[in-house]
Design a protein around this motif. Structure first.
Motif, PDB file in Angstrom:
ATOM      1  N   TYR A 209       0.825  -1.206   0.000  1.00  6.59           N
ATOM      2  CA  TYR A 209       0.000   0.000   0.000  1.00  6.59           C
ATOM      3  C   TYR A 209       0.864   1.264   0.000  1.00  6.59           C
ATOM      4  O   TYR A 209       0.514   2.291  -0.581  1.00  6.59           O
ATOM      5  N   TYR A 210       2.029   1.184   0.673  1.00  8.10           N
ATOM      6  CA  TYR A 210       2.915   2.339   0.733  1.00  8.10           C
ATOM      7  C   TYR A 210       3.574   2.586  -0.625  1.00  8.10           C
ATOM      8  O   TYR A 210       3.774   3.727  -1.033  1.00  8.10           O
ATOM      9  N   ARG A 212       2.210   1.850  -3.537  1.00  2.09           N
ATOM     10  CA  ARG A 212       1.165   2.450  -4.379  1.00  2.09           C
ATOM     11  C   ARG A 212       0.988   3.926  -4.047  1.00  2.09           C
ATOM     12  O   ARG A 212       0.753   4.750  -4.925  1.00  2.09           O
ATOM     13  N   ARG A 213       1.072   4.243  -2.751  1.00  2.00           N
ATOM     14  CA  ARG A 213       0.913   5.631  -2.340  1.00  2.00           C
ATOM     15  C   ARG A 213       2.020   6.498  -2.920  1.00  2.00           C
ATOM     16  O   ARG A 213       1.772   7.611  -3.413  1.00  2.00           O
ATOM     17  N   LEU A 214       3.262   5.987  -2.885  1.00  2.00           N
ATOM     18  CA  LEU A 214       4.383   6.749  -3.442  1.00  2.00           C
ATOM     19  C   LEU A 214       4.201   6.983  -4.939  1.00  2.00           C
ATOM     20  O   LEU A 214       4.525   8.054  -5.462  1.00  2.00           O
ATOM     21  N   THR A 216       1.397   7.132  -6.609  1.00  2.37           N
ATOM     22  CA  THR A 216       0.163   7.837  -6.984  1.00  2.37           C
ATOM     23  C   THR A 216      -0.017   9.152  -6.248  1.00  2.37           C
ATOM     24  O   THR A 216      -1.099   9.741  -6.294  1.00  2.37           O
ATOM     25  N   ASP A 217       1.031   9.630  -5.564  1.00  2.20           N
ATOM     26  CA  ASP A 217       0.909  10.854  -4.771  1.00  2.20           C
ATOM     27  C   ASP A 217       0.503  12.063  -5.607  1.00  2.20           C
ATOM     28  O   ASP A 217      -0.179  12.962  -5.126  1.00  2.20           O
ATOM     29  N   ARG A 221      -7.566  10.159  -8.207  1.00  2.00           N
ATOM     30  CA  ARG A 221      -8.328   8.921  -8.365  1.00  2.00           C
ATOM     31  C   ARG A 221      -9.478   9.113  -9.362  1.00  2.00           C
ATOM     32  O   ARG A 221     -10.065  10.196  -9.439  1.00  2.00           O
ATOM     33  N   ASP A 250      -9.043  -0.864  -7.807  1.00  2.83           N
ATOM     34  CA  ASP A 250      -8.520   0.502  -7.941  1.00  2.83           C
ATOM     35  C   ASP A 250      -9.595   1.538  -8.247  1.00  2.83           C
ATOM     36  O   ASP A 250      -9.295   2.708  -8.460  1.00  2.83           O
ATOM     37  N   TRP A 254      -6.031   5.804 -11.563  1.00  5.83           N
ATOM     38  CA  TRP A 254      -5.585   7.145 -11.178  1.00  5.83           C
ATOM     39  C   TRP A 254      -5.297   7.961 -12.435  1.00  5.83           C
ATOM     40  O   TRP A 254      -4.666   7.473 -13.384  1.00  5.83           O
ATOM     41  N   ASP A 633       3.947  10.217   6.433  1.00  7.70           N
ATOM     42  CA  ASP A 633       3.589   8.876   6.881  1.00  7.70           C
ATOM     43  C   ASP A 633       3.232   8.881   8.359  1.00  7.70           C
ATOM     44  O   ASP A 633       2.326   8.164   8.801  1.00  7.70           O
ATOM     45  N   ARG A 636      -0.334  10.017   8.674  1.00  5.54           N
ATOM     46  CA  ARG A 636      -1.311   8.999   8.284  1.00  5.54           C
ATOM     47  C   ARG A 636      -1.448   7.918   9.359  1.00  5.54           C
ATOM     48  O   ARG A 636      -2.556   7.470   9.674  1.00  5.54           O
TER      49      ARG A 636
END
Length: 710
Positions: A209-210, A212-214, A216-217, A221, A250, A254, A633, A636
């Protein structure tokens, strides 16, 4: 002397007629997993038997071979062959490739060894094989059909082609997990993938998940209201790129070009606003993705009336309502559940809602001077606020009679009398007694001073009378409030009251809160019920029931409440009164639904303040376990830890007695110091073990422990 090497002899392979084979009871596989017997039979029919059966010669009680062979390993293949024989697709006597075991080891070992030593295909090898087939011109659907897997699985494996070769090599060497490789595949940019890996490889947080977060920052969406409003197809048609994840849900992916999306939103909003303005005839229309809270402040609001039903619609409404009531009453007595009845009730309810939810019709004159605000709702649909009049567009009122209390005619005819040493003065000029007597014979308007004195006397008398009539006093205050809150006509009341409503337009997202929406809904509901003209307001309030009057007064009074602490105006007394009001009505921000989220609080304070926020409800150890994270992080993880804790930052807390607060804080601090961390994610508890870092429950956390862990 060298030890002699014992050479082994492999078991003999031979074809044995199918009707001479029987299943062994020593097969260790009892649970059905993987490809079904039907699918395996189709695979054998397509490409033949790729793996021989392991068999042993069956012997009788005297040790003589019976001519039959038991199968301890290969039972599923045998059942697939049996299915082909029963379907007449394979002859009963067809030779089946078999390896005949000598029988030197127990029979059960053959079955166990074949299954234990079997190694599944590495996903990377499977991807490369699928890629080879696709390069040979075989499509994804055909590959899926050949191997009895879903086309989605084939696409997922082929998606690994988008991952950097450097990362695939790490995966092949077991330095990266498959879930991590899947997370990297959401983008085709190898440079971005490797940059993300370089970032996470230096820290303990490596969860998918981290990753994906990096990656898609800087994206938006597809479920974002802007994307829903424009449409992903229109975005892609304009050249936008969508990043998708085949391995996780998803929600459409994105959008990688936020600037393009914002441009498309602005263009479509402008076009929709112009269309609505022309179609409905409004004087003006303002469009924006979002309007600040209080954007309608200072504008008069007018409301339309629901369109009347036609005779046909009334008849249909009555018929549907009668059928709904009859069916609902009958179903309430029924003992069994009926999906058909519930479906019919839902259909009838939907039709009733459609008939009752009639559009509002506005006065054409109001529309010609009024306007609309057009923005985006939370679901991506247009949010249209109709019926606002700017002050410069208000109709010119005839103020001569409204604003002139009995004040007489103009200055030329106005007469003021005052005593003077020389006699009588009329309109500032001295007159003789004879002239004054002639003036007294003429009926003229009263002087301003006399009117002032008389009305002052009347005002005092009315104040006394109103004080003795609480009901009318209540209505008079309510009348003044409603005039200001709904008609913007504060001068039309005899009560010198002020009702102000601060806008707070500087606070982002305030209009999207549940509290602001409830206020807007209440304002809308009362606006529909109140008379269209303020001239009829007094009679309306007189006729209103007491409960409704109280509710209306509470709504108007609430609009003036202001507990904001401004940098240039601390408003100590007002804030203290706000706390008194809050305690009196049992108000609490936690009960109201506020939580410490990243956007609302955590990303707007320092790391030290984030840790302090976690430390208060969760204890020192929980704060220590997120102390090594970067601020984004940390915020969050702090949001997750604080969820449900009831913690509030200082500005949102009601003031309490200082002495009791100190006692409570001391006991809380003692409890928090020894509190155990709760609900921490695996990557925190695995990589930063509390006992290892702290050395025990009483040893303080030291910087060298953290350095060693990292």
């Amino acid at each position: 002397m060298a030890k002699a090497i014992h050479k082994i002899t492999l078991n003999v392979g031979r074809d044995i007629p199918f009707d001479k084979l029987v299943l062994s009871q020593q097969n260790v596989r009892k649970i059905k997993v993987g490809v079904s017997i039907d699918e395996l039979a189709e695979d054998i029919a397509r490409r033949g038997l790729l793996t021989s059966l392991n068999v042993r010669a069956e012997v009788d009680g005297e040790g003589n071979e019976t001519g039959f062979y038991r199968i301890p390993a290969g039972g599923r293949r045998y059942r697939a062959l049996e299915l082909l024989v029963s379907c007449k697709r394979l002859a009963k006597t067809a030779g089946i490739p078999c390896i005949v075991s000598s029988g030197d080891t127990p029979e059960v070992e053959d079955s166990l060894a074949e299954n234990v030593h079997r190694v599944g295909l590495h996903p990377l090898d499977q991807y490369r094989a699928f890629q080879t087939l696709r390069e040979q011109g075989i499509g994804e659907e055909e590959i899926a059909a050949c191997f009895f897997i879903s086309a989605a699985t084939v696409r997922q494996r082929l998606r690994l082609a988008s991952v950097s070769p450097r990362l695939l090599e790490l995966y092949a060497n077991d330095e990266i997990k498959l879930e991590q490789v899947m997370a990297f595949s959401i983008t085709n940019d190898h440079g971005q993938q490797e940059q993300a890996w370089d970032t996470i490889s230096r820290q303990p947080v490596r969860e998918p998940y981290y990753i994906r977060r990096l990656l898609t920052d800087t994206t938006i969406r597809a479920s974002d209201r802007r994307a829903v409003y424009v449409g992903v197809e229109a975005y892609e048609g304009a050249g936008g790129v969508v990043m998708r994840d085949l391995f996780e849900q998803d929600n459409g992916g994105w959008l990688q070009d936020p600037a393009l999306l914002e441009q498309l939103v602005a263009e479509k909003l402008t076009a929709d606003a112009e269309t609505l303005k022309a179609l409905e005839g409004w004087k003006w229309a303002e469009a924006a993705f979002d309007f600040p809270y209080g954007h309608t402040s200072g504008l008069r609001r007018f409301y339309g009336e629901r369109a009347e039903m036609t005779e046909e619609e009334i008849a249909r409404h009555d018929a549907v309502k009668a059928e709904y009531d009859k069916l609902d009453a009958h179903y309430a007595k029924a003992e069994e559940h009926s999906e058909e009845t519930e479906r019919r009730l839902e259909e009838l309810g939907t039709e009733l809602d459609r008939l009752n939810d009639r559009p509002y019709v506005f006065d054409p004159e109001d529309v010609a001077r009024g306007g609309v605000f057009i923005s985006l709702g939370a679901d991506g649909e247009l949010k249209v606020e109709r019926g606002f009049v700017r002050p410069e567009n208000e109709p010119q009122l005839e103020t001569a009679e409204r604003d002139t209390v009995i004040s007489g005619s103009d200055d030329r005819d106005e007469m003021s009398r005052s005593s003077s040493p020389g006699g009588i003065s009329v309109n500032g000029r001295a007159v003789s007694d004879e002239q004054a007597e002639e003036e007294d014979d003429v009926i003229r308007p009263l002087s301003d001073r006399l009117v002032l004195d008389m009305t002052a006397t009347r005002t005092v008398a009315m104040r006394n009378a109103l004080a003795n009539n609480p009901v009318m006093a209540f209505i008079a205050v309510l009348h003044a409030f409603v005039l200001k809150a709904f008609y913007h006509r504060g001068s039309d009341t005899c009560l010198e009251l002020t009702l102000q409503s601060a806008r707070f337009s500087q606070t982002q997202g305030l209009g999207d809160t549940v509290w602001a929406k409830e206020i807007d809904q209440r304002q809308e509901a009362w606006g529909q019920d109140l008379p269209k003209s303020p001239d009829g307001l007094w009679d309306y309030l007189i006729a209103l029931d007491e409960v409704s009057r109280l509710a209306l007064l509470a709504h108007c009074a609430s609009l003036s409440l202001n507990a904001v602490i401004e940098p240039w105006n601390k408003r100590t007394g007002a804030i203290a009164h706000a706390d008194q009001v809050g305690r009196s009505i049992g108000f609490d921000m936690v009960d109201a639904g506020w939580t410490a989220t990243v956007d609302a609080y955590l990303c707007r304070v320092t790391k030290a303040q984030i840790l302090q926020a976690v430390r208060e409800p969760k204890g020192e150890r929980s704060a220590e376990l997120i102390g090594h994270l970067k601020k984004a992080d940390m915020a969050r993880e702090a949001e997750r830890l604080l969820d449900g804790s009831g913690w509030l930052p200082e500005p949102l807390r009601l003031a309490i007695d200082a002495a009791s607060a100190d006692v409570g804080n001391d006991s809380d601090n003692c409890a928090q110091t020894n509190a155990e961390p709760q609900d921490l994610p695996a990557f925190l508890t695995e990589d930063l073990n509390v006992s290892d870092l702290a050395g025990g429950p009483n040893e303080p956390f030291r910087e060298e422990h953290l350095d060693a862990a990292q």
